[in-house]
Structures are given as structure tokens and as C-alpha cells.
Write a protein that holds these residues in place. Structure first.
Motif, PDB file in Angstrom:
ATOM      1  N   ARG A  14     -61.683  -3.474  -1.993  1.00  0.00           N
ATOM      2  CA  ARG A  14     -62.331  -2.821  -2.015  1.00  0.00           C
ATOM      3  C   ARG A  14     -60.796  -2.290  -2.388  1.00  0.00           C
ATOM      4  NH1 ARG A  14     -63.742   2.168   0.845  1.00  0.00           N
ATOM      5  NH2 ARG A  14     -62.550   1.940   2.611  1.00  0.00           N
ATOM      6  N   ASP A  15     -59.426  -2.163  -1.843  1.00  0.00           N
ATOM      7  CA  ASP A  15     -58.057  -1.250  -2.167  1.00  0.00           C
ATOM      8  C   ASP A  15     -56.772  -2.013  -2.846  1.00  0.00           C
ATOM      9  OD1 ASP A  15     -56.429   0.185  -2.600  1.00  0.00           O
ATOM     10  OD2 ASP A  15     -56.775   1.545  -0.896  1.00  0.00           O
ATOM     11  N   PRO A  16     -57.446  -2.606  -3.734  1.00  0.00           N
ATOM     12  CA  PRO A  16     -55.984  -3.818  -4.276  1.00  0.00           C
ATOM     13  C   PRO A  16     -55.056  -3.224  -3.775  1.00  0.00           C
ATOM     14  CG  PRO A  16     -57.382  -2.636  -6.284  1.00  0.00           C
ATOM     15  CD  PRO A  16     -57.872  -2.258  -5.236  1.00  0.00           C
ATOM     16  N   GLN A  17     -54.403  -2.565  -3.390  1.00  0.00           N
ATOM     17  CA  GLN A  17     -52.726  -1.856  -3.344  1.00  0.00           C
ATOM     18  C   GLN A  17     -52.658  -1.994  -2.306  1.00  0.00           C
ATOM     19  OE1 GLN A  17     -51.504   2.036  -4.561  1.00  0.00           O
ATOM     20  NE2 GLN A  17     -51.459   1.388  -6.697  1.00  0.00           N
ATOM     21  N   LEU A  18     -53.780  -1.938  -0.810  1.00  0.00           N
ATOM     22  CA  LEU A  18     -53.213  -2.041   0.441  1.00  0.00           C
ATOM     23  C   LEU A  18     -54.149  -3.532   0.577  1.00  0.00           C
ATOM     24  CD1 LEU A  18     -53.550  -0.725   3.568  1.00  0.00           C
ATOM     25  CD2 LEU A  18     -55.788  -1.658   3.109  1.00  0.00           C
ATOM     26  N   HIS A  53     -51.625  -8.837   2.087  1.00  0.00           N
ATOM     27  CA  HIS A  53     -50.695 -10.198   1.655  1.00  0.00           C
ATOM     28  C   HIS A  53     -49.043 -10.548   1.426  1.00  0.00           C
ATOM     29  CE1 HIS A  53     -54.999 -11.252   1.636  1.00  0.00           C
ATOM     30  NE2 HIS A  53     -55.642 -10.980   0.736  1.00  0.00           N
ATOM     31  N   SER A  54     -48.509  -9.284   1.087  1.00  0.00           N
ATOM     32  CA  SER A  54     -46.963  -9.303   0.968  1.00  0.00           C
ATOM     33  C   SER A  54     -46.229  -9.656   2.065  1.00  0.00           C
ATOM     34  CB  SER A  54     -47.093  -8.156  -0.195  1.00  0.00           C
ATOM     35  OG  SER A  54     -45.511  -8.537  -0.076  1.00  0.00           O
ATOM     36  N   LEU A  55     -46.566  -8.655   3.167  1.00  0.00           N
ATOM     37  CA  LEU A  55     -46.383  -9.060   5.079  1.00  0.00           C
ATOM     38  C   LEU A  55     -47.024 -10.302   5.047  1.00  0.00           C
ATOM     39  CD1 LEU A  55     -47.647  -5.496   5.853  1.00  0.00           C
ATOM     40  CD2 LEU A  55     -45.196  -5.663   5.986  1.00  0.00           C
ATOM     41  N   GLU A  56     -47.683 -11.033   5.167  1.00  0.00           N
ATOM     42  CA  GLU A  56     -48.384 -12.463   5.082  1.00  0.00           C
ATOM     43  C   GLU A  56     -47.404 -13.275   4.721  1.00  0.00           C
ATOM     44  OE1 GLU A  56     -52.734 -10.997   7.084  1.00  0.00           O
ATOM     45  OE2 GLU A  56     -52.357 -11.964   4.653  1.00  0.00           O
ATOM     46  N   ASP A  57     -47.237 -12.873   3.292  1.00  0.00           N
ATOM     47  CA  ASP A  57     -46.726 -13.932   3.224  1.00  0.00           C
ATOM     48  C   ASP A  57     -44.705 -13.700   3.652  1.00  0.00           C
ATOM     49  OD1 ASP A  57     -48.732 -14.642   1.269  1.00  0.00           O
ATOM     50  OD2 ASP A  57     -48.107 -13.933  -0.474  1.00  0.00           O
ATOM     51  N   ALA A  58     -44.609 -12.870   3.062  1.00  0.00           N
ATOM     52  CA  ALA A  58     -43.196 -12.355   3.938  1.00  0.00           C
ATOM     53  C   ALA A  58     -43.041 -13.058   5.171  1.00  0.00           C
ATOM     54  CB  ALA A  58     -42.817 -11.347   4.093  1.00  0.00           C
ATOM     55  N   ALA A  59     -44.023 -12.389   6.248  1.00  0.00           N
ATOM     56  CA  ALA A  59     -44.059 -13.440   7.421  1.00  0.00           C
ATOM     57  C   ALA A  59     -43.707 -14.990   7.198  1.00  0.00           C
ATOM     58  CB  ALA A  59     -44.804 -13.113   8.187  1.00  0.00           C
ATOM     59  N   GLY A  60     -44.291 -15.414   6.653  1.00  0.00           N
ATOM     60  CA  GLY A  60     -44.379 -17.112   6.312  1.00  0.00           C
ATOM     61  C   GLY A  60     -43.273 -17.723   6.018  1.00  0.00           C
ATOM     62  N   GLU A 120     -47.664  -5.599  11.312  1.00  0.00           N
ATOM     63  CA  GLU A 120     -47.704  -4.165  10.049  1.00  0.00           C
ATOM     64  C   GLU A 120     -48.734  -5.549   9.828  1.00  0.00           C
ATOM     65  OE1 GLU A 120     -46.095  -2.087   6.971  1.00  0.00           O
ATOM     66  OE2 GLU A 120     -44.871  -3.577   8.247  1.00  0.00           O
ATOM     67  N   ALA A 121     -48.852  -5.798   8.754  1.00  0.00           N
ATOM     68  CA  ALA A 121     -50.565  -6.373   8.375  1.00  0.00           C
ATOM     69  C   ALA A 121     -51.378  -6.524   9.153  1.00  0.00           C
ATOM     70  CB  ALA A 121     -50.379  -8.470   7.937  1.00  0.00           C
ATOM     71  N   GLY A 122     -51.627  -6.882  10.934  1.00  0.00           N
ATOM     72  CA  GLY A 122     -52.616  -6.870  11.703  1.00  0.00           C
ATOM     73  C   GLY A 122     -52.609  -5.823  11.697  1.00  0.00           C
ATOM     74  N   ASP A 123     -52.143  -4.807  12.207  1.00  0.00           N
ATOM     75  CA  ASP A 123     -52.366  -3.043  12.082  1.00  0.00           C
ATOM     76  C   ASP A 123     -53.174  -2.779  10.628  1.00  0.00           C
ATOM     77  OD1 ASP A 123     -50.989  -3.288  14.292  1.00  0.00           O
ATOM     78  OD2 ASP A 123     -49.383  -1.883  13.684  1.00  0.00           O
ATOM     79  N   LEU A 124     -52.519  -3.002   9.214  1.00  0.00           N
ATOM     80  CA  LEU A 124     -52.993  -2.261   8.291  1.00  0.00           C
ATOM     81  C   LEU A 124     -54.775  -3.206   8.058  1.00  0.00           C
ATOM     82  CD1 LEU A 124     -50.112  -2.727   5.723  1.00  0.00           C
ATOM     83  CD2 LEU A 124     -51.258  -0.368   6.521  1.00  0.00           C
ATOM     84  N   ARG A 125     -54.631  -4.507   8.668  1.00  0.00           N
ATOM     85  CA  ARG A 125     -56.116  -4.872   8.306  1.00  0.00           C
ATOM     86  C   ARG A 125     -57.377  -3.980   9.439  1.00  0.00           C
ATOM     87  NH1 ARG A 125     -57.584  -9.313   6.045  1.00  0.00           N
ATOM     88  NH2 ARG A 125     -55.488 -10.975   5.324  1.00  0.00           N
ATOM     89  N   ARG A 126     -56.986  -4.046  10.748  1.00  0.00           N
ATOM     90  CA  ARG A 126     -58.064  -3.139  11.868  1.00  0.00           C
ATOM     91  C   ARG A 126     -57.953  -2.114  11.167  1.00  0.00           C
ATOM     92  NH1 ARG A 126     -55.061  -7.004  14.413  1.00  0.00           N
ATOM     93  NH2 ARG A 126     -52.592  -5.197  15.161  1.00  0.00           N
ATOM     94  N   ALA A 127     -57.336  -1.387  10.699  1.00  0.00           N
ATOM     95  CA  ALA A 127     -57.541   0.370  10.213  1.00  0.00           C
ATOM     96  C   ALA A 127     -58.559   0.025   8.770  1.00  0.00           C
ATOM     97  CB  ALA A 127     -56.135   0.660  10.247  1.00  0.00           C
ATOM     98  N   ALA A 128     -57.845  -0.450   8.372  1.00  0.00           N
ATOM     99  CA  ALA A 128     -58.742  -0.789   7.585  1.00  0.00           C
ATOM    100  C   ALA A 128     -60.468  -0.615   8.061  1.00  0.00           C
ATOM    101  CB  ALA A 128     -59.058  -2.687   6.249  1.00  0.00           C
TER     102      ALA A 128
END
Length: 114
Positions: free
Chosen positions: A69-73, A78-85, A99-107
């Protein structure tokens, strides 16, 4: 005269915490998730005689919708996950995924109406 902030996007509120309300919110604000939501519902919940999987289903899709629901978030995660890959340094890749996981859990902690 008041100035208008540059970021005028409105993130839709979280729905009531029911499958029906969540599906309606997904259909309205994140329709790209609807096919997978419905497929998952039909496969694991719709004809089940045991409602035990419902909390896990809701947790997964609550989290998915909260992020979508928050396209920027969503783009940031996804950018963090792609960068990690793409990262060759294990420690850096791990930090990006954390960091990506923290954002997912907070959401996913969003409450109805937030």
C-alpha cells in the motif's frame, strides 16, 4: 498562503483485521496482489475443515498488503533485497537483508486504521 508539501501521496489505511476486509483493501489499493491472495485462499483456507491456518494466512497477507500500500516503502525494501543479491561481501549483503527485514516487520505491525 501555506505551502503544499512535495510528497502529497496518501498511504491508504490498514483495513479491519478480517480476511474479507483485507481482500477488499487489496482489490482497491494493491490489485497486483489479488490473484495470489485468492489463489492462496482457495488452496489453503476456502475448503479447509480446520481453521488453524487462518492466522498464518492473515499474517502473511497483512504484511504483504501493508508493504504494497506504500509504493515508496515497497520500492525501498525491494531495492535493498536486490542490492543484497548483487553484493559480493557477505557482511554487507547480510546487513542489507537485515534492513529490508526490519522494514518488512515494521510494516507488518500496522494496526487497522493506521
Amino acid at each position: 498562503m501555506t505551502s503544499v508539501p512535495l510528497d502529497t501521496r496518501a498511504v491508504p489505511p490498514m483495513p479491519e483485521k478480517t480476511p474479507k476486509a483485507l481482500r477488499a483493501a487489496i482489490a482497491q489499493y494493491a490489485p497486483q496482489l489479488l490473484v495470489d491472495f485468492d489463489r492462496h485462499w482457495r488452496r489453503d483456507i476456502a475448503d479447509a475443515y480446520d481453521l488453524a491456518p487462518v492466522p498464518a494466512f492473515m499474517a502473511r497477507w497483512w504484511s504483504e498488503y501493508s508493504l504494497a500500500r506504500d509504493p515508496q516503502l515497497e520500492a525501498k525494501v525491494h531495492s535493498l533485497e536486490d542490492a543484497a543479491g548483487q553484493e559480493s561481501d557477505y557482511s554487507r549483503a547480510k546487513a542489507l537483508l537485515a534492513e529490508a527485514g526490519d522494514l518488512r516487520r515494521a510494516a507488518a505491525k500496522a494496526e487497522p486504521g493506521q
